[in-house]
Scaffold this active site. Structure first.
Site, PDB file in Angstrom:
ATOM      1  N   GLU A  79       0.902  -1.197   0.089  1.00 33.46           N
ATOM      2  CA  GLU A  79       0.137   0.222  -0.054  1.00 33.46           C
ATOM      3  C   GLU A  79       0.619   1.306  -0.098  1.00 33.46           C
ATOM      4  O   GLU A  79       0.302   2.547  -0.468  1.00 33.46           O
ATOM      5  CB  GLU A  79      -0.915  -0.106   1.042  1.00 33.46           C
ATOM      6  CG  GLU A  79      -1.965  -1.437   1.344  1.00 33.46           C
ATOM      7  CD  GLU A  79      -1.751  -2.342   1.742  1.00 33.46           C
ATOM      8  OE1 GLU A  79      -2.120  -3.574   2.074  1.00 33.46           O
ATOM      9  OE2 GLU A  79       0.071  -1.997   1.415  1.00 33.46           O
ATOM     10  N   ASP A 236      20.412 -39.817  -7.787  1.00 36.61           N
ATOM     11  CA  ASP A 236      20.815 -38.725  -8.572  1.00 36.61           C
ATOM     12  C   ASP A 236      21.598 -37.807  -8.023  1.00 36.61           C
ATOM     13  O   ASP A 236      22.010 -37.075  -9.228  1.00 36.61           O
ATOM     14  CB  ASP A 236      19.643 -37.861  -8.644  1.00 36.61           C
ATOM     15  CG  ASP A 236      18.512 -38.680  -8.606  1.00 36.61           C
ATOM     16  OD1 ASP A 236      18.594 -40.282 -10.497  1.00 36.61           O
ATOM     17  OD2 ASP A 236      17.053 -38.580  -8.937  1.00 36.61           O
TER      18      ASP A 236
END
Length: 592
Positions: A79, A236
């Site tokens: 704001e 991995d």
């Protein structure tokens, strides 16, 4: 008769114009609310643990004159940024915000910015999910004479619900966390057309296209943490980085019951981001010590299950978690009810294989009628791949799940909303979040030459002081970078990373002076902001505990094992301020 008909026709015409005008205005409102939600999403991942806030200011002539969004924790509210952009054109304008402003720092910065700028109307997408902030800003704005319309309350229709849903979706991690007390979790996997996530040999690079992998990097950048299991680490050797060139980097989390993990792994490299290994109590003590020597944090559980792990990371303040695990851990997480959304990348490939792994392991279902249906399913083509996403659990309705304090007390009079003898604070949106050194309260402190310099937050000042006085150009460069960091989180990351990678740049007396540095910064902060001073004094008689579960020096640590130096310094300051107040009162009495 003719005259009468003319009047009726004229009235009908006027009525139709009014209805059309109202509908047009209604559609404009919804359009700008969606715009506020859209721009709030620009900083997703950076704002955590705060929600994503966006604000759009529109003049009566229907012209957008200002926009803003919360960049990160400890930065200017959306704001304020929108008002600064609009300037004098705010007078008589309407402010559209995707979520009720949530000033958690003991002040009313966002509300004051709208009021003082001359905004006359505010349209709010949804109330704040946190109970101690819910409705506060709406009441404050209305008390200042602004017209406030809340979607779903003051404005209702099918189109309104669509706009409100946009506001919910952009802050879904925050909404889920407030409602369920676990982080919002997304299960992501890539599979072939025949449902395999790897070949029978375990080889999985690459199933999906480069475009799909880039989308995964985006998902990581929007998350607080990424979770994998031990199998993924062994098979991995992933890095699990966001690879977006700076800013927010998610924590890496490894769940391993046996701790059967390799000594050499990319996840033990903490140069860019830290890693937490979660295991069962007593597992491979020697390997735990090895990980600790690498700087990897190890957290033990008596019984390792996803629900307990998620509740733990909820307490650490995490909003969103991305699961990139194998089928066994994915099935366990789904069975525990902690997976809320699924992203499945389907590649147009077939690999076959009786023993090739699938994305989700055994769930104990024997009939198709038991299958879990996704909600709000979306399909998107990404290069040659198809991305299918949807929710496993509905978006929670916060209204019944978060009762007010009065309602809670009516149900059980023995329940007190807050602990009075011990006050915990950790994240800057907590009830006492202003006590955090990450709160957005600039301070002015003297530099080495005695000249006063403004620092965005206490954390900026604290991190920069690690390198002050070191006769090395790199130390000066680091100080300048920390000072210009856009958020306290980025300042902390810069300071900690440099301290870890280039310890020779840290001043030799740092360990002996760091408490004093923090104390001086806190004293300045609580001296120049009266509302913060009042908040601190209001806690007289209570123990203050910085509730970080992983900071054993400044915080209370998990299970209260930390030194809690931040809480101690605040209590020391409180005592000093109370002493000064008593002395001033005594002097006044003597003078009288």
């Amino acid at each position: 008769m003719a005259l009468s008909f003319a009047v009726v026709a004229s009235s009908s015409s006027i009525m139709c114009k009014a209805i059309n005008a109202n509908n047009h205005s209604h559609l404009q409102d919804l359009s700008y609310i969606k715009r506020a939600a859209l721009i709030s999403d620009k900083s997703a991942g950076f704002t955590s643990p705060h929600p994503n806030f966006g604000c759009v200011i529109v003049t009566p002539s229907v012209e957008v004159v200002g926009e803003g969004y919360l960049y990160a924790q400890g930065t200017k509210p959306a704001e304020v940024l929108a008002v600064e952009a609009a300037g004098e054109r705010c007078r008589g304008a309407t402010a559209y915000v995707n979520m009720e402003p949530g000033d958690c720092h003991g002040d009313d910065t966002a509300v004051s910015a709208l009021v003082q700028a001359g905004i006359t109307r505010a349209v709010i997408g949804m109330r704040h999910p946190l109970q101690h902030l819910r409705g506060n800003a709406i009441r404050a704005l209305r008390s200042q004479g602004l017209q406030v319309d809340v979607l779903g309350e003051d404005m209702q229709s099918k189109l309104v619900e669509e706009a409100r849903k946009a506001c919910l979706l952009v802050n879904l991690p925050f909404v889920h966390r407030a409602a369920s007390r676990v982080p919002f979790s997304v299960l992501k996997y890539a599979m072939t057309l025949d449902g395999k996530i790897a070949a029978s040999s375990g080889h999985a690079a690459w199933i999906s296209s480069k475009l799909s992998r880039n989308r995964v990097f985006e998902l990581r950048g929007r998350s607080d943490a990424i979770i994998v299991g031990g199998n993924t680490v062994r098979r991995d050797n992933p890095r699990l980085t966001a690879r977006h060139g700076g800013g927010h980097m998610p924590i890496r989390i490894v769940l391993s019951q046996s701790l059967d993990l390799p000594e050499e792994a990319n996840l033990w490299d903490l140069s860019d981001v830290s890693t937490v290994v979660v295991t069962q109590r007593g597992a491979r003590r020697s390997f735990q010590r090895y990980l600790a020597s690498k700087g990897v944090e190890v957290v033990e559980f008596d019984i390792l299950n996803p629900r307990d792990v998620m509740e733990y990371f909820h307490d650490r303040g995490y909003l969103s978690i991305l699961w990139e695990c194998g089928g066994t851990l994915a099935a366990s997480a789904i069975s525990s009810g902690v997976i809320h959304k699924v992203f499945a990348f389907v590649a147009p490939k077939i690999i076959g294989g009786k023993n090739a792994p699938s994305p989700v392991g055994e769930l104990g279902m024997v009939e198709m009628s038991q299958a879990l249906d996704l909600i709000d399913v979306c399909f998107e083509q990404i290069g040659p791949d198809m991305l299918i996403s949807g929710f496993l659990q509905p978006i929670p309705d916060l209204t019944p799940t978060i009762p007010s304090e009065d309602e809670t007390f009516a149900i059980d009079p023995t329940v007190a909303p807050f602990e009075t003898s011990i006050i915990f604070f950790y994240k800057t949106w907590d009830l006492y979040g202003a006590f955090s050194n990450f709160s957005p309260h600039p301070i002015q402190m003297p530099d080495e030459d005695g000249n006063y310099v403004t620092w965005i937050s206490v954390e900026h000042y604290y991190q920069a002081n690690k390198f002050i006085g070191v006769s090395n150009p790199l130390a000066r460069e680091c100080i300048d970078k920390i000072k210009s960091a856009k958020s306290p989180e980025e300042a902390a990351r810069m300071g900690r990373l440099t301290q870890r990678q280039q310890p020779h740049l840290v001043r030799s007396d740092w360990e002996s002076v760091k408490i004093d540095v923090m104390y001086r910064a806190l004293k300045c902060k609580f001296s120049i902001y009266p509302h913060l001073n009042s908040m601190l004094l209001s806690t007289a008689g209570s123990v203050l505990v910085e509730a970080s579960p992983h900071d054993l020096f400044w915080g209370g640590g998990r299970d209260g094992g930390g030194l809690n130096y931040l809480g101690r310094l605040l209590m020391k300051l409180r005592s000093e301020f109370l002493g000064e107040s008593s002395a001033a009162s005594e002097n006044t009495c003597i003078a009288l």
